[in-house]
Design a protein around this motif. Structure first.
Motif, PDB file in Angstrom:
ATOM      1  N   VAL A 227      35.586  47.402  72.894  1.00  0.00           N
ATOM      2  CA  VAL A 227      35.582  48.378  74.077  1.00  0.00           C
ATOM      3  C   VAL A 227      34.716  48.217  75.097  1.00  0.00           C
ATOM      4  N   GLY A 228      33.948  47.264  75.282  1.00  0.00           N
ATOM      5  CA  GLY A 228      32.910  47.142  76.270  1.00  0.00           C
ATOM      6  C   GLY A 228      32.254  45.765  76.500  1.00  0.00           C
ATOM      7  N   ALA A 229      31.479  45.755  77.376  1.00  0.00           N
ATOM      8  CA  ALA A 229      30.653  44.548  78.010  1.00  0.00           C
ATOM      9  C   ALA A 229      29.350  44.784  78.218  1.00  0.00           C
ATOM     10  N   ALA A 230      28.499  45.906  77.449  1.00  0.00           N
ATOM     11  CA  ALA A 230      27.305  46.211  77.795  1.00  0.00           C
ATOM     12  C   ALA A 230      26.379  45.151  78.045  1.00  0.00           C
ATOM     13  N   GLY A 231      26.518  44.025  77.139  1.00  0.00           N
ATOM     14  CA  GLY A 231      25.708  43.020  76.979  1.00  0.00           C
ATOM     15  C   GLY A 231      25.776  42.051  78.245  1.00  0.00           C
ATOM     16  N   ARG A 232      26.857  42.185  78.905  1.00  0.00           N
ATOM     17  CA  ARG A 232      26.887  41.427  80.207  1.00  0.00           C
ATOM     18  C   ARG A 232      27.116  39.791  80.194  1.00  0.00           C
TER      19      ARG A 232
ATOM     20  N   VAL B 203      18.646  57.182  74.820  1.00  0.00           N
ATOM     21  CA  VAL B 203      19.364  57.400  73.587  1.00  0.00           C
ATOM     22  C   VAL B 203      20.448  58.479  74.109  1.00  0.00           C
ATOM     23  N   GLY B 204      21.899  58.214  74.055  1.00  0.00           N
ATOM     24  CA  GLY B 204      22.759  58.990  74.500  1.00  0.00           C
ATOM     25  C   GLY B 204      22.922  58.917  76.135  1.00  0.00           C
ATOM     26  N   ARG B 205      23.080  60.071  76.675  1.00  0.00           N
ATOM     27  CA  ARG B 205      23.405  60.046  78.186  1.00  0.00           C
ATOM     28  C   ARG B 205      22.277  60.495  78.844  1.00  0.00           C
TER      29      ARG B 205
ATOM     30  N   ASP C  11      32.461  47.968  68.786  1.00  0.00           N
ATOM     31  CA  ASP C  11      31.616  47.308  69.694  1.00  0.00           C
ATOM     32  C   ASP C  11      31.863  47.273  71.349  1.00  0.00           C
ATOM     33  N   SER C  12      30.851  47.888  71.817  1.00  0.00           N
ATOM     34  CA  SER C  12      31.013  47.858  73.232  1.00  0.00           C
ATOM     35  C   SER C  12      29.852  47.167  74.000  1.00  0.00           C
ATOM     36  N   VAL C  13      29.395  46.051  73.241  1.00  0.00           N
ATOM     37  CA  VAL C  13      28.433  45.379  73.848  1.00  0.00           C
ATOM     38  C   VAL C  13      29.007  43.918  74.078  1.00  0.00           C
TER      39      VAL C  13
ATOM     40  N   ALA D 103      20.787  48.591  67.110  1.00  0.00           N
ATOM     41  CA  ALA D 103      20.033  48.959  68.315  1.00  0.00           C
ATOM     42  C   ALA D 103      19.030  47.905  68.582  1.00  0.00           C
ATOM     43  N   SER D 104      18.325  47.965  69.723  1.00  0.00           N
ATOM     44  CA  SER D 104      17.191  47.150  69.946  1.00  0.00           C
ATOM     45  C   SER D 104      15.902  47.329  69.309  1.00  0.00           C
ATOM     46  N   SER D 105      15.572  48.469  68.928  1.00  0.00           N
ATOM     47  CA  SER D 105      14.342  48.917  68.153  1.00  0.00           C
ATOM     48  C   SER D 105      14.604  49.754  67.087  1.00  0.00           C
TER      49      SER D 105
ATOM     50  N   PRO E 119      34.119  63.290  78.147  1.00  0.00           N
ATOM     51  CA  PRO E 119      35.509  62.682  78.121  1.00  0.00           C
ATOM     52  C   PRO E 119      35.426  61.351  77.765  1.00  0.00           C
ATOM     53  N   VAL E 120      34.631  60.477  78.455  1.00  0.00           N
ATOM     54  CA  VAL E 120      34.603  59.079  78.339  1.00  0.00           C
ATOM     55  C   VAL E 120      34.049  58.557  76.919  1.00  0.00           C
ATOM     56  N   THR E 121      32.866  59.335  76.661  1.00  0.00           N
ATOM     57  CA  THR E 121      31.985  58.774  75.449  1.00  0.00           C
ATOM     58  C   THR E 121      32.847  59.011  74.181  1.00  0.00           C
TER      59      THR E 121
ATOM     60  N   VAL F  10      40.157  48.154  73.534  1.00  0.00           N
ATOM     61  CA  VAL F  10      40.547  49.571  73.772  1.00  0.00           C
ATOM     62  C   VAL F  10      40.140  49.945  75.075  1.00  0.00           C
ATOM     63  N   PHE F  11      41.054  50.393  75.902  1.00  0.00           N
ATOM     64  CA  PHE F  11      40.650  50.881  77.239  1.00  0.00           C
ATOM     65  C   PHE F  11      41.245  52.367  77.555  1.00  0.00           C
ATOM     66  N   LEU F  12      40.224  53.227  77.492  1.00  0.00           N
ATOM     67  CA  LEU F  12      40.807  54.550  77.419  1.00  0.00           C
ATOM     68  C   LEU F  12      41.488  54.889  78.746  1.00  0.00           C
ATOM     69  N   GLY F  13      40.860  54.277  79.826  1.00  0.00           N
ATOM     70  CA  GLY F  13      41.643  54.540  81.148  1.00  0.00           C
ATOM     71  C   GLY F  13      43.201  54.372  81.107  1.00  0.00           C
TER      72      GLY F  13
ATOM     73  N   GLU G  43      27.571  56.810  83.182  1.00  0.00           N
ATOM     74  CA  GLU G  43      28.330  56.050  82.074  1.00  0.00           C
ATOM     75  C   GLU G  43      27.809  54.522  82.320  1.00  0.00           C
ATOM     76  N   GLY G  44      27.932  53.922  80.883  1.00  0.00           N
ATOM     77  CA  GLY G  44      27.731  52.479  81.028  1.00  0.00           C
ATOM     78  C   GLY G  44      28.743  51.871  81.988  1.00  0.00           C
ATOM     79  N   GLY G  45      29.670  52.005  82.119  1.00  0.00           N
ATOM     80  CA  GLY G  45      30.298  51.538  83.384  1.00  0.00           C
ATOM     81  C   GLY G  45      30.040  51.666  84.506  1.00  0.00           C
ATOM     82  N   ASP G  46      29.211  52.848  84.970  1.00  0.00           N
ATOM     83  CA  ASP G  46      29.039  52.955  86.415  1.00  0.00           C
ATOM     84  C   ASP G  46      27.624  51.658  86.594  1.00  0.00           C
ATOM     85  N   THR G  47      27.081  51.713  85.744  1.00  0.00           N
ATOM     86  CA  THR G  47      25.851  50.755  85.898  1.00  0.00           C
ATOM     87  C   THR G  47      26.625  49.261  85.934  1.00  0.00           C
ATOM     88  N   LEU G  48      27.575  49.051  85.430  1.00  0.00           N
ATOM     89  CA  LEU G  48      28.150  47.642  85.407  1.00  0.00           C
ATOM     90  C   LEU G  48      28.934  47.522  86.785  1.00  0.00           C
ATOM     91  N   ASN G  49      29.666  48.596  86.970  1.00  0.00           N
ATOM     92  CA  ASN G  49      30.232  48.612  88.424  1.00  0.00           C
ATOM     93  C   ASN G  49      29.464  48.382  89.643  1.00  0.00           C
TER      94      ASN G  49
HETATM   95  N1  LIG Z   1      36.932  50.362  77.492  1.00  0.00           N
HETATM   96  C1  LIG Z   1      36.855  51.731  77.560  1.00  0.00           C
HETATM   97  O1  LIG Z   1      37.841  52.545  77.871  1.00  0.00           O
HETATM   98  C2  LIG Z   1      35.328  52.075  77.608  1.00  0.00           C
HETATM   99  C3  LIG Z   1      34.956  53.396  77.840  1.00  0.00           C
HETATM  100  C4  LIG Z   1      33.646  53.722  77.759  1.00  0.00           C
HETATM  101  C5  LIG Z   1      32.571  52.815  77.811  1.00  0.00           C
HETATM  102  N2  LIG Z   1      33.011  51.335  77.887  1.00  0.00           N
HETATM  103  C6  LIG Z   1      32.263  50.356  77.987  1.00  0.00           C
HETATM  104  O2  LIG Z   1      31.261  50.363  76.919  1.00  0.00           O
HETATM  105  C7  LIG Z   1      29.923  49.581  77.243  1.00  0.00           C
HETATM  106  C8  LIG Z   1      28.981  50.792  76.867  1.00  0.00           C
HETATM  107  O3  LIG Z   1      29.027  52.185  77.599  1.00  0.00           O
HETATM  108  P1  LIG Z   1      28.040  53.329  77.197  1.00  0.00           P
HETATM  109  O4  LIG Z   1      28.395  54.412  78.294  1.00  0.00           O
HETATM  110  O5  LIG Z   1      28.130  53.601  75.999  1.00  0.00           O
HETATM  111  O6  LIG Z   1      26.830  52.416  77.744  1.00  0.00           O
HETATM  112  P2  LIG Z   1      25.297  52.960  77.687  1.00  0.00           P
HETATM  113  O7  LIG Z   1      25.171  54.246  77.350  1.00  0.00           O
HETATM  114  O8  LIG Z   1      24.850  52.826  79.068  1.00  0.00           O
HETATM  115  O9  LIG Z   1      24.477  51.961  76.671  1.00  0.00           O
HETATM  116  C9  LIG Z   1      24.723  50.783  76.612  1.00  0.00           C
HETATM  117  C10 LIG Z   1      23.663  50.032  75.395  1.00  0.00           C
HETATM  118  O10 LIG Z   1      24.146  48.837  75.181  1.00  0.00           O
HETATM  119  C11 LIG Z   1      22.852  48.107  74.467  1.00  0.00           C
HETATM  120  N3  LIG Z   1      22.696  46.960  75.427  1.00  0.00           N
HETATM  121  C12 LIG Z   1      23.008  45.645  74.633  1.00  0.00           C
HETATM  122  N4  LIG Z   1      22.876  44.758  75.729  1.00  0.00           N
HETATM  123  C13 LIG Z   1      22.661  45.314  76.898  1.00  0.00           C
HETATM  124  C14 LIG Z   1      22.209  44.636  78.097  1.00  0.00           C
HETATM  125  N5  LIG Z   1      22.200  43.476  78.331  1.00  0.00           N
HETATM  126  N6  LIG Z   1      22.004  45.655  79.345  1.00  0.00           N
HETATM  127  C15 LIG Z   1      22.099  46.896  78.899  1.00  0.00           C
HETATM  128  N7  LIG Z   1      22.328  47.459  77.668  1.00  0.00           N
HETATM  129  C16 LIG Z   1      22.574  46.465  76.482  1.00  0.00           C
HETATM  130  C17 LIG Z   1      21.742  49.031  75.047  1.00  0.00           C
HETATM  131  O11 LIG Z   1      21.420  49.383  73.718  1.00  0.00           O
HETATM  132  P3  LIG Z   1      20.107  48.479  72.860  1.00  0.00           P
HETATM  133  O12 LIG Z   1      18.872  48.449  73.717  1.00  0.00           O
HETATM  134  O13 LIG Z   1      19.882  49.422  71.623  1.00  0.00           O
HETATM  135  O14 LIG Z   1      20.927  47.268  72.466  1.00  0.00           O
HETATM  136  C18 LIG Z   1      22.428  50.329  75.534  1.00  0.00           C
HETATM  137  O15 LIG Z   1      21.939  51.442  75.071  1.00  0.00           O
HETATM  138  C19 LIG Z   1      29.860  49.390  78.737  1.00  0.00           C
HETATM  139  O16 LIG Z   1      30.358  48.075  78.924  1.00  0.00           O
HETATM  140  C20 LIG Z   1      31.127  50.399  79.286  1.00  0.00           C
HETATM  141  O17 LIG Z   1      31.799  49.881  80.517  1.00  0.00           O
HETATM  142  C21 LIG Z   1      34.214  50.821  77.784  1.00  0.00           C
END
Ligand SMILES: NC(=O)c1ccc[n+]([C@@H]2O[C@H](COP(=O)([O-])OP(=O)(O)OC[C@H]3O[C@@H](n4cnc5c(N)ncnc54)[C@H](OP(=O)(O)O)[C@@H]3O)[C@@H](O)[C@H]2O)c1
Length: 321
Positions: free
Chosen positions: A236-241, A314-316, A213-215, A170-172, A119-121, A261-264, A40-46
């Motif tokens: 719903v997220g902070a993927a952009g860090r 792209v995807g998982r 918005d998960s970024v 997306a970025s490309s 489940p999460v996605t 939004v927080f599923l947990g 999960e995106g959250g795994d890389t953030l954690n």
């Molecule tokens: N609140 C909740 O319940 C919940 C549930 C699920 C996920 N989340 C959060 O949602 C976020 C996305 O999760 P995910 O599983 O969908 O992630 P993911 O599949 O790993 O994808 C993250 C995407 O974010 C984009 N991105 C933009 N800036 C980035 C950066 N600085 N570094 C890395 N990626 C960046 C990338 O796409 P581009 O290159 O195309 O920009 C990347 O594909 C995470 O923060 C996760 O913790 C929250």
């Protein structure tokens, strides 16, 4: 058991493939032999900055596999069943202990790797669009990070619900192209275009009714700037860090809203539990597509995390113990 563990936060290289103690079953839980781990995106953030609640720490929300032990107080699951599971940690391992409440039965014959990734996605995307975004048929949806795990789920769910126009960023261009067959109408490459200007151009200046918005960070400001009158952002997220500093000054005049939004927080409710089972059953029936980009052995967890952070997936991305 074997596991991918880390002793300190950092880049993918902190992940080490080692022996770790086998987990013990809780009276209200089960142990599964893991067959697939969805990263999960959250795994890389954690891994990067989350608390190490165990030492060494085994990160990871989602894994699926076969139940090999059932707690004394669990009567609705049995040894030999295949389940998708969710927990706050512990997916990156050959065995996993999870509360019985966080298990979803995998329909016979459905791919365990795909089930692991649902489940999460899909659960999160569904809540962003419908529970909090209140999406109506015919409305315009913008999915930030459309190629992410949450993004590919949101595009498909919006399409199924009859959204009028589905936009994603997306970025490309190459990443956006891969989303068209899932229901994307127009992709916005945020590396070359301003997102809000493009959304306004593509919607005749009306804007998007629901935005996932998960970024976060500066991207969230772009989402706010892309909203229609009475539009809703599900944040719903902070993927952009990057820090979430936004100007919400435009929300009031446009009767707009921004929901966290927080599923947990609700995964233990019947509403979310049953919704996730429904989504797994829909995918098993071929009505939703689980996009798996690449599969790595768990022994190469560092390489799998590095691949995700290269932004090529792209995807998982899935791992197999
Ligand atoms: N609140 C909740 O319940 C919940 C549930 C699920 C996920 N989340 C959060 O949602 C976020 C996305 O999760 P995910 O599983 O969908 O992630 P993911 O599949 O790993 O994808 C993250 C995407 O974010 C984009 N991105 C933009 N800036 C980035 C950066 N600085 N570094 C890395 N990626 C960046 C990338 O796409 P581009 O290159 O195309 O920009 C990347 O594909 C995470 O923060 C996760 O913790 C929250």
């Amino acid at each position: 058991m074997k596991a991918a563990v880390y002793y300190e936060n950092g880049g993918p290289e902190v992940l080490k493939y080692e022996d770790a103690p086998d987990p013990q079953v809780h009276p209200k839980g089960v142990i599964i032999r893991v067959e697939a781990i969805a990263i999960e995106g959250g795994d890389t953030l954690n891994r990067w900055r989350g608390p190490l609640i165990t030492h060494p720490h085994i990160v990871g929300y989602q894994a699926a596999g076969e139940i090999i032990e059932v707690g004394a107080e669990v009567d609705h699951l049995h040894v030999g069943q295949k389940v998708a599971t969710l927990n706050s940690a512990g997916s990156h391992a050959a065995l996993r202990a999870v509360p019985a409440r966080n298990c979803w039965v995998i329909p016979d014959g459905f791919d365990v790797q795909k089930a692991a990734a649902i489940p999460v996605t899909f659960g999160t995307a569904d809540d962003c669009l419908f529970e909090f975004g209140r999406l109506q048929k015919g409305e315009t949806v913008l999915v930030q990070a459309g190629a992410s795990g949450v993004g590919v789920a949101a595009i498909q769910l919006a399409k199924r619900a009859g959204a009028g126009l589905i936009l994603a960023t997306a970025s490309s261009d190459e990443r956006l192209e891969k989303l068209k067959r899932l229901g994307l109408d127009h992709g916005i490459n945020y590396s070359t275009h301003d997102v809000a200007s493009e959304v306004m151009r593509l919607t005749d200046n009306k804007g998007a009714n629901v935005i996932v918005d998960s970024v976060g960070g500066p991207t969230l400001q772009g989402s706010i700037n892309s909203l229609a009158y009475r539009g809703r952002v599900s944040m719903v997220g902070a993927a952009g860090r990057e820090p979430m500093v936004v100007d919400v000054g435009s929300m009031m005049g446009g009767n707009r809203s921004l929901s966290g939004v927080f599923l947990g927080a609700e995964v233990g409710t019947d509403r979310v539990h049953n919704n996730i089972q429904r989504l797994i059953d829909l995918a098993a029936a071929g009505e939703l597509e689980v996009v798996i980009d690449r599969v790595f052995p768990l022994a190469q967890a560092a390489a799998a995390h590095a691949y995700i952070e290269s932004r090529a997936a792209v995807g998982r991305v899935v791992m197999v113990p």
